[in-house]
Design a protein around this motif. Structure first.
Motif, PDB file in Angstrom:
ATOM      1  N   ALA A  40       0.891  -1.100  -0.131  1.00  0.00           N
ATOM      2  CA  ALA A  40       0.288   0.063   0.095  1.00  0.00           C
ATOM      3  C   ALA A  40       0.669   1.129   0.242  1.00  0.00           C
ATOM      4  O   ALA A  40       0.579   2.357  -0.612  1.00  0.00           O
ATOM      5  CB  ALA A  40      -0.925  -0.015   1.103  1.00  0.00           C
ATOM      6  N   SER A  41       1.966   1.243   0.706  1.00  0.00           N
ATOM      7  CA  SER A  41       2.911   2.418   0.779  1.00  0.00           C
ATOM      8  C   SER A  41       3.387   2.500  -0.787  1.00  0.00           C
ATOM      9  O   SER A  41       3.654   3.876  -0.957  1.00  0.00           O
ATOM     10  CB  SER A  41       3.905   2.173   1.848  1.00  0.00           C
ATOM     11  OG  SER A  41       3.506   1.950   3.086  1.00  0.00           O
ATOM     12  N   ALA A  42       3.832   1.419  -1.286  1.00  0.00           N
ATOM     13  CA  ALA A  42       4.464   1.650  -2.840  1.00  0.00           C
ATOM     14  C   ALA A  42       3.216   2.264  -3.558  1.00  0.00           C
ATOM     15  O   ALA A  42       3.659   3.239  -4.549  1.00  0.00           O
ATOM     16  CB  ALA A  42       4.972   0.365  -3.025  1.00  0.00           C
ATOM     17  N   ARG A  43       2.174   1.708  -3.389  1.00  0.00           N
ATOM     18  CA  ARG A  43       1.099   2.065  -4.494  1.00  0.00           C
ATOM     19  C   ARG A  43       0.723   3.631  -4.217  1.00  0.00           C
ATOM     20  O   ARG A  43       0.328   4.435  -5.282  1.00  0.00           O
ATOM     21  CB  ARG A  43      -0.157   1.346  -4.345  1.00  0.00           C
ATOM     22  CG  ARG A  43       0.073  -0.223  -4.708  1.00  0.00           C
ATOM     23  CD  ARG A  43      -0.765  -0.585  -5.892  1.00  0.00           C
ATOM     24  NE  ARG A  43      -0.203  -1.751  -6.258  1.00  0.00           N
ATOM     25  CZ  ARG A  43       0.101  -1.810  -7.507  1.00  0.00           C
ATOM     26  NH1 ARG A  43       0.337  -0.832  -8.255  1.00  0.00           N
ATOM     27  NH2 ARG A  43       0.579  -3.063  -8.048  1.00  0.00           N
ATOM     28  N   ALA A  44       0.924   4.140  -3.018  1.00  0.00           N
ATOM     29  CA  ALA A  44       0.792   5.487  -2.671  1.00  0.00           C
ATOM     30  C   ALA A  44       1.685   6.436  -3.432  1.00  0.00           C
ATOM     31  O   ALA A  44       1.352   7.657  -3.622  1.00  0.00           O
ATOM     32  CB  ALA A  44       0.603   5.658  -1.315  1.00  0.00           C
ATOM     33  N   LEU A  45       2.877   5.681  -3.863  1.00  0.00           N
ATOM     34  CA  LEU A  45       3.784   6.738  -4.379  1.00  0.00           C
ATOM     35  C   LEU A  45       3.757   6.656  -5.982  1.00  0.00           C
ATOM     36  O   LEU A  45       4.430   7.510  -6.595  1.00  0.00           O
ATOM     37  CB  LEU A  45       5.379   6.037  -4.032  1.00  0.00           C
ATOM     38  CG  LEU A  45       5.659   6.249  -2.494  1.00  0.00           C
ATOM     39  CD1 LEU A  45       7.057   5.363  -2.407  1.00  0.00           C
ATOM     40  CD2 LEU A  45       5.960   7.800  -2.231  1.00  0.00           C
ATOM     41  N   PRO A  63      15.298  13.252  -8.284  1.00  0.00           N
ATOM     42  CA  PRO A  63      15.174  14.601  -7.565  1.00  0.00           C
ATOM     43  C   PRO A  63      14.914  14.352  -6.127  1.00  0.00           C
ATOM     44  O   PRO A  63      14.288  13.617  -5.611  1.00  0.00           O
ATOM     45  CB  PRO A  63      14.099  15.138  -8.297  1.00  0.00           C
ATOM     46  CG  PRO A  63      13.683  14.367  -9.605  1.00  0.00           C
ATOM     47  CD  PRO A  63      14.193  12.880  -9.154  1.00  0.00           C
ATOM     48  N   PRO A  64      15.197  15.551  -5.589  1.00  0.00           N
ATOM     49  CA  PRO A  64      15.107  15.741  -4.177  1.00  0.00           C
ATOM     50  C   PRO A  64      13.640  15.343  -3.654  1.00  0.00           C
ATOM     51  O   PRO A  64      13.597  14.719  -2.469  1.00  0.00           O
ATOM     52  CB  PRO A  64      15.749  17.087  -3.759  1.00  0.00           C
ATOM     53  CG  PRO A  64      16.489  17.608  -4.710  1.00  0.00           C
ATOM     54  CD  PRO A  64      16.203  16.692  -6.128  1.00  0.00           C
ATOM     55  N   ASP A  65      12.601  15.921  -4.425  1.00  0.00           N
ATOM     56  CA  ASP A  65      11.401  15.592  -3.665  1.00  0.00           C
ATOM     57  C   ASP A  65      11.112  14.072  -3.713  1.00  0.00           C
ATOM     58  O   ASP A  65      10.273  13.592  -2.950  1.00  0.00           O
ATOM     59  CB  ASP A  65      10.233  16.414  -4.276  1.00  0.00           C
ATOM     60  CG  ASP A  65      10.255  16.421  -5.962  1.00  0.00           C
ATOM     61  OD1 ASP A  65      11.451  16.085  -6.496  1.00  0.00           O
ATOM     62  OD2 ASP A  65       9.121  16.118  -6.314  1.00  0.00           O
ATOM     63  N   ILE A  66      11.512  13.214  -4.893  1.00  0.00           N
ATOM     64  CA  ILE A  66      11.259  12.009  -5.069  1.00  0.00           C
ATOM     65  C   ILE A  66      12.116  11.472  -3.870  1.00  0.00           C
ATOM     66  O   ILE A  66      11.630  10.312  -3.431  1.00  0.00           O
ATOM     67  CB  ILE A  66      11.681  11.761  -6.556  1.00  0.00           C
ATOM     68  CG1 ILE A  66      10.750  12.120  -7.501  1.00  0.00           C
ATOM     69  CG2 ILE A  66      11.394  10.035  -6.588  1.00  0.00           C
ATOM     70  CD1 ILE A  66       9.245  12.352  -7.195  1.00  0.00           C
ATOM     71  N   LEU A  67      13.331  11.634  -3.740  1.00  0.00           N
ATOM     72  CA  LEU A  67      14.082  10.945  -2.873  1.00  0.00           C
ATOM     73  C   LEU A  67      13.276  11.000  -1.528  1.00  0.00           C
ATOM     74  O   LEU A  67      13.236  10.173  -0.535  1.00  0.00           O
ATOM     75  CB  LEU A  67      15.376  11.386  -2.559  1.00  0.00           C
ATOM     76  CG  LEU A  67      16.481  11.099  -3.779  1.00  0.00           C
ATOM     77  CD1 LEU A  67      17.737  11.678  -3.677  1.00  0.00           C
ATOM     78  CD2 LEU A  67      16.701   9.530  -3.518  1.00  0.00           C
ATOM     79  N   ASP A  68      12.838  12.420  -1.068  1.00  0.00           N
ATOM     80  CA  ASP A  68      12.194  12.573   0.103  1.00  0.00           C
ATOM     81  C   ASP A  68      11.071  11.497   0.460  1.00  0.00           C
ATOM     82  O   ASP A  68      10.818  11.100   1.313  1.00  0.00           O
ATOM     83  CB  ASP A  68      11.573  14.089   0.340  1.00  0.00           C
ATOM     84  CG  ASP A  68      12.894  15.126   0.776  1.00  0.00           C
ATOM     85  OD1 ASP A  68      14.031  14.709   0.783  1.00  0.00           O
ATOM     86  OD2 ASP A  68      12.872  16.400   0.218  1.00  0.00           O
ATOM     87  N   ALA A  69      10.290  11.394  -0.668  1.00  0.00           N
ATOM     88  CA  ALA A  69       9.114  10.634  -0.597  1.00  0.00           C
ATOM     89  C   ALA A  69       9.447   9.045  -0.404  1.00  0.00           C
ATOM     90  O   ALA A  69       8.903   8.448   0.319  1.00  0.00           O
ATOM     91  CB  ALA A  69       8.254  10.693  -1.787  1.00  0.00           C
ATOM     92  N   LEU A  70      10.428   8.604  -1.183  1.00  0.00           N
ATOM     93  CA  LEU A  70      10.911   7.329  -0.941  1.00  0.00           C
ATOM     94  C   LEU A  70      11.638   6.941   0.371  1.00  0.00           C
ATOM     95  O   LEU A  70      11.248   6.002   1.230  1.00  0.00           O
ATOM     96  CB  LEU A  70      11.961   7.023  -1.914  1.00  0.00           C
ATOM     97  CG  LEU A  70      11.537   6.758  -3.466  1.00  0.00           C
ATOM     98  CD1 LEU A  70      12.921   6.939  -4.392  1.00  0.00           C
ATOM     99  CD2 LEU A  70      10.491   5.525  -3.550  1.00  0.00           C
ATOM    100  N   ALA A 100       5.054  -2.350  -7.949  1.00  0.00           N
ATOM    101  CA  ALA A 100       4.062  -1.153  -7.890  1.00  0.00           C
ATOM    102  C   ALA A 100       5.001   0.143  -7.792  1.00  0.00           C
ATOM    103  O   ALA A 100       4.509   1.156  -8.540  1.00  0.00           O
ATOM    104  CB  ALA A 100       3.323  -1.296  -6.341  1.00  0.00           C
ATOM    105  N   ILE A 101       6.198   0.114  -7.420  1.00  0.00           N
ATOM    106  CA  ILE A 101       6.964   1.336  -7.676  1.00  0.00           C
ATOM    107  C   ILE A 101       7.409   1.561  -9.177  1.00  0.00           C
ATOM    108  O   ILE A 101       7.238   2.667  -9.709  1.00  0.00           O
ATOM    109  CB  ILE A 101       8.503   1.495  -7.097  1.00  0.00           C
ATOM    110  CG1 ILE A 101       7.999   1.395  -5.369  1.00  0.00           C
ATOM    111  CG2 ILE A 101       9.322   2.468  -7.462  1.00  0.00           C
ATOM    112  CD1 ILE A 101       9.355   1.104  -4.499  1.00  0.00           C
TER     113      ILE A 101
END
Length: 436
Positions: A40-45, A63-70, A100-101
């Motif tokens: 579910a966490s992966a699908r949310a991304l 990018p930084p925002d994607i790394l932050d989310a991961l 999912a990712i």
């Protein structure tokens, strides 16, 4: 979408009866780690990654925002021991998460799969050293392939490492890198085991220690992995930051008739660490292929319900050729996924039951992962072809997914030489166990 969990039968040694398991109950270390709904966490991304995919591609990195989310979703800690605050996740769930990712972005999924497999080296490290490496919640370890001779020379308190490594996927956001090396003496002579094979170790060093070779990552697909080539020269590595080669225990690549040989450097008892990182690459990188195929097929189905080709009397969906092709693609994708997922579960269950990853299960996983990657590439190619001229525009996902898929199939996990190895085994011949 991943199927809801259904309890499944776990194989037991003969005479031990049958049990029923939920993946959350599979064997791990006793220490507290991360517990969450990983799929579910992966699908949310996925929507975030899908929207960011052009930026990831252009930047040749995350990018930084994607790394932050991961990092917020703890995606780089799936295969880290629970004793170090990781999830020590079971292999079937890891496969689902990476797919999912990948449905969002293939480069992000590839980087996550690669670094998680590298993190399994923590199971072979002294606890204090492992804690130092992974204590930072944003710590990431990655490594690449040796480019030429890479060496470790013993010195007081550790080793001096020199070498160059390529295909360091995720190296741009990693805090630590690794280098697989042969051990040499003070004269530079390669040291060998009694069987004539070179003695090898993997050295771990801060990313700040390396020199990035002039940007060679100008590639067709998986651009966002930023898989740089890096080098070190005579860098001192303390002995506690040098592990068994490629974090593969000597009991994890034995032929079927070998006398069991316990890996004394493995310090983590969980089921996950009875598997080698090679198995994680098989599961993780094939999951990337499935994610790409699922996403492009979904994009094509949407397009087919909207597009009327130039000069055609009706929409794409009304073509009997398109209808049959979509059905065949769904069949190819589903059948390959069921087979691979089954082989992964069989491997995990067998290891839970017996305490080791059996050779026949290793062979089946090898065959299923390689064959499935090559088969689902056709799903991607067909969707691209049937999308017509729409597919060539960067504003649409088709050309990027096609490029990413063709990069996946060029990687070692998809190499058809593995089919030869498996065929040799089935024919009763002696086989190389390097990738099994």
């Amino acid at each position: 979408m991943a199927d809801a969990f259904q309890p499944y039968r776990c194989r037991r040694p003969q005479g031990a009866g049958t049990i029923r398991l939920n993946p959350k109950d599979l064997a791990t270390s006793a220490a507290a780690g991360i517990d969450q709904d990983w799929v579910a966490s992966a699908r949310a991304l996925t929507p975030l990654l899908d929207a960011a995919a052009p930026r990831i591609d252009a930047a040749k990195g995350l990018p930084p925002d994607i790394l932050d989310a991961l990092f917020d979703a703890k995606m780089f800690r799936m295969l880290l021991p629970r004793s170090l605050g990781g999830a020590e996740l079971d292999l079937p769930t890891f496969f689902e998460v990476v797919q999912a990712i990948a449905e969002g972005d293939a480069s992000a999924a590839w980087s996550v799969a690669q670094s998680n497999a590298c993190a399994m080296s923590a199971a072979y490290m002294e606890p204090a050293a492992a804690h130092e490496l992974f204590a930072d919640p944003r710590a990431v370890l990655s490594w690449g392939f040796p480019q030429g001779k890479c060496t470790l020379m013993p010195v007081d308190g550790g080793w001096k490492v020199s070498g160059t490594w390529g295909f360091g996927s995720g190296s741009r956001h990693s805090t630590w890198l690794g280098g697989h090396c042969v051990v040499v003496d003070a004269k530079g002579e390669v040291q060998k085991h009694a069987n004539g094979q070179p003695v090898e170790r993997t050295a771990l060093f801060p990313r700040s220690a390396v020199t990035i070779v002039d940007d060679q990552w100008a590639v067709l697909g998986l651009r966002g992995t930023g898989s740089d080539t890096y080098a070190v020269k005579e860098w001192f590595v303390p002995s506690e930051f040098c592990v068994v080669p490629r974090a593969v225990g000597r009991d994890q690549q034995q032929p079927p008739d070998a006398v069991p040989d316990v890996e004394t450097e493995r310090r983590e008892p969980g089921t996950l660490y009875r598997f080698s990182p090679t198995m994680m690459y098989q599961a993780g990188f094939s999951a990337v292929a499935f994610g790409i195929a699922r996403a492009i097929l979904d994009s094509f189905i949407k397009l087919a319900n909207e597009k009327t080709p130039s000069g055609a009397p009706s929409m794409l969906r009304d073509s009997s050729v398109i209808q049959a092709r979509v059905a065949a693609s769904e069949a190819r994708l589903a059948s390959m996924r069921v087979w691979l997922a089954h082989s992964i579960r069989e491997s995990w269950e067998g290891c839970v039951a017996s305490g080791q990853h059996g050779f026949n299960d290793r062979v089946t996983m090898r065959l299923a992962s390689t064959f499935a990657i090559r088969e689902v590439r056709q799903v991607v190619q067909d969707a691209y072809d049937d999308a017509g001229a729409t597919a060539i525009f960067e504003m649409h996902p088709f050309e990027r997914r096609l490029r990413d898929m063709n990069a996946v199939t060029q990687q070692i996990q998809s190499n058809p030489m593995h089919l030869q190895t498996v065929g040799q085994h089935y024919l009763g011949m002696k086989v190389s166990t390097r990738f099994i």
